[in-house]
Design an enzyme around this catalytic site. Structure first.
Site, PDB file in Angstrom:
ATOM      1  NE  ARG A 109      -2.383   1.727  -1.484  1.00 44.13           N
ATOM      2  CZ  ARG A 109      -3.093   1.261  -1.626  1.00 44.13           C
ATOM      3  NH1 ARG A 109      -3.459   0.422  -2.337  1.00 44.13           N
ATOM      4  NH2 ARG A 109      -2.745   2.252  -3.136  1.00 44.13           N
ATOM      5  CE  LYS A 144      -2.775  28.560  -4.454  1.00 42.45           C
ATOM      6  NZ  LYS A 144      -3.726  28.708  -4.987  1.00 42.45           N
ATOM      7  CE  LYS A 176       0.143  35.783  -1.869  1.00 38.96           C
ATOM      8  NZ  LYS A 176      -0.086  35.141  -3.301  1.00 38.96           N
ATOM      9  CD  GLU A 205      -0.440  37.752  -5.081  1.00 35.20           C
ATOM     10  OE1 GLU A 205      -0.188  36.228  -5.301  1.00 35.20           O
ATOM     11  OE2 GLU A 205      -0.652  38.278  -4.498  1.00 35.20           O
ATOM     12  CG  ASP A 226      -3.421  37.427  -7.595  1.00 34.67           C
ATOM     13  OD1 ASP A 226      -3.582  35.746  -8.358  1.00 34.67           O
ATOM     14  OD2 ASP A 226      -4.787  38.050  -6.753  1.00 34.67           O
TER      15      ASP A 226
END
Length: 294
Positions: A109, A144, A176, A205, A226
């Protein structure tokens, strides 16, 4: 060379250590105090098994599969019929494995988990890379990623032909909207970033052309655009050209296989896509055992 390969060159001590550590953690999670079901099989039973892929895929994760079986039992032998990064067809046999039945069943597995997930990331990345063939743009990943699988997935992106945006927070500065708001302005936050003298890349950004102009005037050499429309991306590329191509421009947000080529044709340098690591569908794999004499 990708960022991953700078930190973890193939077959290096660092790379092998990463693989072994991740596999140990996965096996500890799965086996715990012992595989009770494997005890139903005689200890002396020796078997062979094959891993088969049920759909077309870029195969990725062979080092992790090898480590899964070998950490459980060093006597297990694996004969791979495909190479890392090779495209396999549906119902193709990927490898043949032989050894004690209990060892193969206990390892199965975890080995398939690594192979199906990393192959999924590599396969999805390769679709985007293929879609922009002939343009100057590169496909990049993001942060992410699946928790605790960050580096393995970053590796899989490179196997699929993509590049790494940055490996983690330590690996570069990405300013950001909240950083800008906290600092007060684009100019202020850029000045603070330069003052760190971190030796790492600095990217900011922006959300519109006015912010892009401010970033360029503040000395930005890497700018993330963005959720810009295609038309705005074209304007951003032209604005950057007028400023003497001061910055590498990267598009992000709302990018799909359907629109990625159109985005690449704007003249953008880089395209970062979160879905290649967070919205993946595991590749369909299976292991089939054949019993040998005891």
């Amino acid at each position: 060379m990708t960022l991953f390969n700078q930190y973890y060159p193939p077959n290096s001590t660092a790379f092998n250590g990463l693989v072994n550590d991740q596999v140990k953690s996965a096996l500890d999670e799965d086996i715990g105090t012992g595989d009770l079901t494997a005890l139903l099989v005689p200890a002396s039973q020796v078997v062979t098994a094959t891993i088969i892929v049920r759909e077309t895929a870029i195969i990725c994760g062979i080092p992790w599969v090898n480590a899964c079986f070998n950490q459980v039992d060093a006597h297990v032998k694996i004969n791979w019929q495909v190479a890392e990064g090779e495209r396999a067809q549906a119902n193709q046999v990927l490898c043949e494995i032989s050894g004690p039945a209990r060892s193969l069943l206990t390892s199965e597995r975890c080995a398939l988990n690594f192979l199906q997930t990393l192959s999924a990331t590599a396969t999805e990345t390769s679709k985007y890379v293929g879609a922009i063939t002939g343009t100057q743009a590169q496909i990049l990943d993001t942060r992410k990623t699946i928790p605790n699988w960050r580096l393995a997935q970053k590796y899989a992106v490179t196997v699929g032909g993509g590049y790494n945006q940055r490996l983690a927070l330590y690996d570069g500065i990405l300013i950001k909207e909240n950083h800008i708001a906290a600092a007060g302005s684009i100019g202020a936050v850029m000045a603070q970033a330069f003052a760190l003298n971190s030796g790492k890349t600095i990217q900011i950004e922006v959300e519109n052309l006015q912010q892009l102009q401010e970033a360029l005037e503040a000395g930005a050499t890497s700018i993330l655009l963005d959720n810009f429309s295609t038309a705005l991306l074209c304007e951003a590329v032209n604005l950057n050209k007028q400023s003497g191509k001061r910055a590498v421009l990267e598009a992000s947000g709302g990018i799909t296989l359907e629109n990625v080529r159109e985005i690449a044709l704007t003249g953008i340098d880089r395209i970062s896509i979160g879905s290649i690591t967070k919205n993946i569908q595991a590749i369909d794999l299976s292991m089939r055992v054949k019993t040998l004499a005891r």
